[in-house]
Design a protein around this motif. Structure first.
Motif, PDB file in Angstrom:
ATOM      1  N   GLY A 112      -0.974  -8.908   5.504  1.00 19.42           N
ATOM      2  CA  GLY A 112      -1.017  -7.266   5.430  1.00 19.42           C
ATOM      3  C   GLY A 112      -1.357  -6.775   3.780  1.00 19.42           C
ATOM      4  N   HIS A 113      -0.401  -5.955   3.405  1.00 22.97           N
ATOM      5  CA  HIS A 113      -0.445  -5.351   2.128  1.00 22.97           C
ATOM      6  C   HIS A 113       0.278  -6.373   1.016  1.00 22.97           C
ATOM      7  CE1 HIS A 113      -1.642  -2.554  -0.816  1.00 22.97           C
ATOM      8  NE2 HIS A 113      -0.193  -1.963  -1.329  1.00 22.97           N
ATOM      9  N   MET A 114       1.067  -7.135   1.448  1.00 22.95           N
ATOM     10  CA  MET A 114       1.816  -8.055   0.646  1.00 22.95           C
ATOM     11  C   MET A 114       1.646  -9.496   0.739  1.00 22.95           C
ATOM     12  SD  MET A 114       3.690  -5.690  -0.587  1.00 22.95           S
ATOM     13  CE  MET A 114       4.783  -6.406  -1.669  1.00 22.95           C
ATOM     14  N   HIS A 128       3.068  -6.017 -10.653  1.00 23.00           N
ATOM     15  CA  HIS A 128       3.689  -5.497  -9.350  1.00 23.00           C
ATOM     16  C   HIS A 128       2.924  -4.290  -9.008  1.00 23.00           C
ATOM     17  CE1 HIS A 128       6.606  -2.289 -10.361  1.00 23.00           C
ATOM     18  NE2 HIS A 128       6.678  -3.218 -11.486  1.00 23.00           N
ATOM     19  N   GLY A 129       3.118  -3.866  -7.532  1.00 30.01           N
ATOM     20  CA  GLY A 129       2.808  -2.446  -6.979  1.00 30.01           C
ATOM     21  C   GLY A 129       3.606  -1.472  -6.871  1.00 30.01           C
ATOM     22  N   PHE A 130       3.424  -0.517  -6.154  1.00 30.88           N
ATOM     23  CA  PHE A 130       4.196   0.880  -6.018  1.00 30.88           C
ATOM     24  C   PHE A 130       5.136   0.496  -4.590  1.00 30.88           C
ATOM     25  CE2 PHE A 130       4.509   4.844  -3.757  1.00 30.88           C
ATOM     26  CZ  PHE A 130       5.212   5.451  -4.928  1.00 30.88           C
ATOM     27  N   PRO A 131       6.510   0.847  -4.653  1.00 32.88           N
ATOM     28  CA  PRO A 131       7.333   1.310  -5.918  1.00 32.88           C
ATOM     29  C   PRO A 131       8.204   0.094  -5.724  1.00 32.88           C
ATOM     30  CG  PRO A 131       8.144   2.337  -3.784  1.00 32.88           C
ATOM     31  CD  PRO A 131       6.884   1.620  -3.457  1.00 32.88           C
ATOM     32  N   SER A 179      -5.902  -4.435  -3.750  1.00 31.95           N
ATOM     33  CA  SER A 179      -6.022  -3.313  -4.644  1.00 31.95           C
ATOM     34  C   SER A 179      -7.397  -2.850  -4.365  1.00 31.95           C
ATOM     35  CB  SER A 179      -5.711  -3.610  -6.045  1.00 31.95           C
ATOM     36  OG  SER A 179      -5.537  -2.444  -6.621  1.00 31.95           O
ATOM     37  N   GLN A 180      -7.818  -1.998  -5.155  1.00 30.78           N
ATOM     38  CA  GLN A 180      -8.999  -1.246  -5.080  1.00 30.78           C
ATOM     39  C   GLN A 180      -9.752  -0.666  -6.404  1.00 30.78           C
ATOM     40  OE1 GLN A 180      -8.881   2.214  -2.539  1.00 30.78           O
ATOM     41  NE2 GLN A 180      -6.726   2.600  -2.977  1.00 30.78           N
ATOM     42  N   ALA A 181     -10.763  -0.424  -6.579  1.00 34.54           N
ATOM     43  CA  ALA A 181     -11.253   0.524  -7.746  1.00 34.54           C
ATOM     44  C   ALA A 181     -11.492   1.707  -7.611  1.00 34.54           C
ATOM     45  CB  ALA A 181     -12.432  -0.408  -8.177  1.00 34.54           C
ATOM     46  N   SER A 235      -2.064  -4.006  -5.837  1.00 35.53           N
ATOM     47  CA  SER A 235      -2.278  -2.757  -5.249  1.00 35.53           C
ATOM     48  C   SER A 235      -2.058  -1.823  -6.690  1.00 35.53           C
ATOM     49  CB  SER A 235      -1.020  -2.433  -4.507  1.00 35.53           C
ATOM     50  OG  SER A 235      -1.354  -1.186  -3.681  1.00 35.53           O
ATOM     51  N   MET A 236      -1.124  -0.749  -6.816  1.00 35.62           N
ATOM     52  CA  MET A 236      -0.894   0.109  -8.151  1.00 35.62           C
ATOM     53  C   MET A 236      -1.076  -0.902  -9.533  1.00 35.62           C
ATOM     54  SD  MET A 236       1.985   2.571  -9.464  1.00 35.62           S
ATOM     55  CE  MET A 236       3.151   1.382  -9.479  1.00 35.62           C
ATOM     56  N   GLY A 237      -0.372  -2.192  -9.221  1.00 34.71           N
ATOM     57  CA  GLY A 237      -0.585  -2.928 -10.660  1.00 34.71           C
ATOM     58  C   GLY A 237      -2.068  -3.549 -10.770  1.00 34.71           C
ATOM     59  N   GLY A 238      -2.871  -3.219  -9.839  1.00 32.79           N
ATOM     60  CA  GLY A 238      -4.407  -3.580 -10.050  1.00 32.79           C
ATOM     61  C   GLY A 238      -4.879  -2.270 -10.373  1.00 32.79           C
ATOM     62  N   TYR A 239      -4.577  -1.205 -10.331  1.00 34.28           N
ATOM     63  CA  TYR A 239      -5.032   0.181 -10.712  1.00 34.28           C
ATOM     64  C   TYR A 239      -4.426  -0.065 -12.394  1.00 34.28           C
ATOM     65  CZ  TYR A 239      -4.374   2.012  -6.076  1.00 34.28           C
ATOM     66  OH  TYR A 239      -4.559   2.068  -4.470  1.00 34.28           O
ATOM     67  N   VAL A 240      -3.446  -0.563 -12.526  1.00 32.32           N
ATOM     68  CA  VAL A 240      -2.947  -0.807 -14.147  1.00 32.32           C
ATOM     69  C   VAL A 240      -3.811  -1.849 -14.641  1.00 32.32           C
ATOM     70  CG1 VAL A 240      -1.202  -1.150 -15.637  1.00 32.32           C
ATOM     71  CG2 VAL A 240      -0.472   0.186 -13.660  1.00 32.32           C
ATOM     72  N   ALA A 276       8.660   5.475   5.029  1.00 33.24           N
ATOM     73  CA  ALA A 276       7.204   5.458   5.426  1.00 33.24           C
ATOM     74  C   ALA A 276       6.469   4.411   5.098  1.00 33.24           C
ATOM     75  CB  ALA A 276       6.680   6.945   4.790  1.00 33.24           C
ATOM     76  N   MET A 277       6.733   3.888   3.979  1.00 37.29           N
ATOM     77  CA  MET A 277       5.767   2.646   3.449  1.00 37.29           C
ATOM     78  C   MET A 277       6.228   1.345   4.091  1.00 37.29           C
ATOM     79  SD  MET A 277       4.775   3.347  -0.511  1.00 37.29           S
ATOM     80  CE  MET A 277       4.082   1.788  -0.625  1.00 37.29           C
ATOM     81  N   THR A 278       7.420   0.983   4.593  1.00 36.67           N
ATOM     82  CA  THR A 278       7.835  -0.199   5.083  1.00 36.67           C
ATOM     83  C   THR A 278       6.758  -0.708   5.936  1.00 36.67           C
ATOM     84  OG1 THR A 278      10.089   0.007   4.120  1.00 36.67           O
ATOM     85  CG2 THR A 278       9.842  -1.660   5.824  1.00 36.67           C
ATOM     86  N   GLY A 336      -1.766  14.655  -0.674  1.00 33.92           N
ATOM     87  CA  GLY A 336      -0.696  14.099  -0.197  1.00 33.92           C
ATOM     88  C   GLY A 336       0.483  13.269  -1.177  1.00 33.92           C
ATOM     89  N   ARG A 337      -0.147  12.942  -2.311  1.00 38.07           N
ATOM     90  CA  ARG A 337       0.801  11.980  -3.309  1.00 38.07           C
ATOM     91  C   ARG A 337       1.543  13.088  -4.057  1.00 38.07           C
ATOM     92  NH1 ARG A 337      -0.748   6.619  -3.919  1.00 38.07           N
ATOM     93  NH2 ARG A 337      -2.873   6.084  -4.153  1.00 38.07           N
ATOM     94  N   TYR A 338       1.011  14.538  -4.214  1.00 35.66           N
ATOM     95  CA  TYR A 338       1.719  15.353  -4.720  1.00 35.66           C
ATOM     96  C   TYR A 338       2.716  16.124  -3.749  1.00 35.66           C
ATOM     97  CZ  TYR A 338      -0.662  15.638  -9.102  1.00 35.66           C
ATOM     98  OH  TYR A 338      -1.210  15.127 -10.529  1.00 35.66           O
TER      99      TYR A 338
HETATM  100  C1  MLT Z   1       0.867  -0.074  -3.879  1.00 34.57           C
HETATM  101  O1  MLT Z   1       1.102  -0.460  -2.895  1.00 34.57           O
HETATM  102  O2  MLT Z   1       1.090  -0.337  -5.087  1.00 34.57           O
HETATM  103  C2  MLT Z   1       0.455   1.624  -3.649  1.00 34.57           C
HETATM  104  O3  MLT Z   1       0.938   2.105  -2.327  1.00 34.57           O
HETATM  105  C3  MLT Z   1      -0.948   1.749  -3.801  1.00 34.57           C
HETATM  106  C4  MLT Z   1      -1.508   3.270  -3.398  1.00 34.57           C
HETATM  107  O4  MLT Z   1      -0.684   4.241  -2.891  1.00 34.57           O
HETATM  108  O5  MLT Z   1      -2.525   3.590  -3.660  1.00 34.57           O
END
Ligand code: MLT
Length: 254
Positions: free
Chosen positions: A235-237, A26-29, A118-120, A93-98, A149-151, A130-132
């Motif tokens: 969209g993103h989901m 799964h992705g974040f959060p 996701s992305q590489a 998404s973040m699960g893709g980074y993992v 903010a994310m919804t 921004g994340r910090y």
């Molecule tokens: C996600 O959907 O897992 C994250 O929002 C991805 C990201 O913030 O880069």
């Protein structure tokens, strides 16, 4: 959920179906339940392993900072415990980074990789800062600010928004802050992915407002053999917005 001790944490996971091992990350959060609608479409053909990443859902985390590679190590430990040497990984998404961090460290254990929305690429310096800032705001005001903010950026579909908002709200600050910092510090793995020896599938919504489809196009340009699976108007989901189409994309790795 089933639970397993790895790397000083408890990793919770579901395991359903039977066949070729396919781990859905799964992705974040969020939590593994984002895959609920695709599970019935895949469980006849795959041994589905659905972890909650460290800190999220029913998995625990530690106070120490961690990296995406630590999160990938958790998943390697889970596969060890399940006596699975090789699996296909699908990361949202973040699960893709993992999943990418896992593939870089354990390429011989990967039989296929799907990046879903996701992305590489690594963060730009602006995104990283921004994340910090978000991490500091979460520690002061709680996880609700991230959920609000994310919804709207996750999906324009009301039903999906109503599903993901409470899911995000119930995550804990240590999980959210830890993951934000881990994402901020991740490396750019596009050049690595271009050399991948395993099959790669890219599943991306044309209307993704969080990670634009251009990020997936960059991967396709660097790795022309990657299977391209664009889901119109998603969209993103995509696994919640268009589960049948997402499952077809994932099945291509089988
Ligand atoms: C996600 O959907 O897992 C994250 O929002 C991805 C990201 O913030 O880069």
């Amino acid at each position: 959920m089933k639970k397993n001790s790895v790397n000083h944490i408890t990793l919770a996971y579901e395991r359903l179906g039977g066949g070729k091992p396919l781990m859905l990350i799964h992705g974040f959060p969020l939590e593994h339940v984002i895959w609920n609608d695709v599970v019935p479409l895949l469980q006849q053909d795959f041994d589905l392993i659905l972890p909650d990443l460290r800190g999220f859902g029913q998995s625990t985390t530690t106070e120490d900072p961690h990296t995406l590679t630590d999160m990938a190590d958790d998943l390697a430990g889970l596969l060890d415990a399940l006596k699975i040497e090789q699996a296909t990984l699908a990361g949202h998404s973040m699960g893709g980074y993992v999943a990418l961090a896992f593939a870089k460290k354990y390429p011989q254990r990967v039989s296929g990789l799907a990046l879903v929305a996701s992305q590489a690429a690594a963060d730009t310096s602006e995104r990283k800062a921004g994340r910090y800032q978000t991490a500091a705001a979460v520690s002061e005001k709680g996880v609700g600010i991230v959920a609000e903010a994310m919804t709207p950026n996750l999906s324009s579909n009301q039903r999906v928004q109503e599903f993901v908002r409470p899911l995000m709200q119930r995550q804990t600050p240590p999980a959210v802050i830890g993951a934000l910092k881990a994402m901020a510090e991740r490396e750019d793995l596009l050049a690595y992915l271009a050399t991948a020896a395993f099959p790669v599938t890219l599943i991306h919504g044309s209307a993704d407002a969080l990670i634009p489809i251009e990020r997936a196009k960059e991967i396709k340009a660097a790795l022309p053999s990657a299977q391209w699976f664009e889901i119109k108007n998603a969209g993103h989901m995509p696994m919640l917005e268009f589960p049948a189409e997402t499952a077809s994309g994932l099945r291509r790795l089988g």
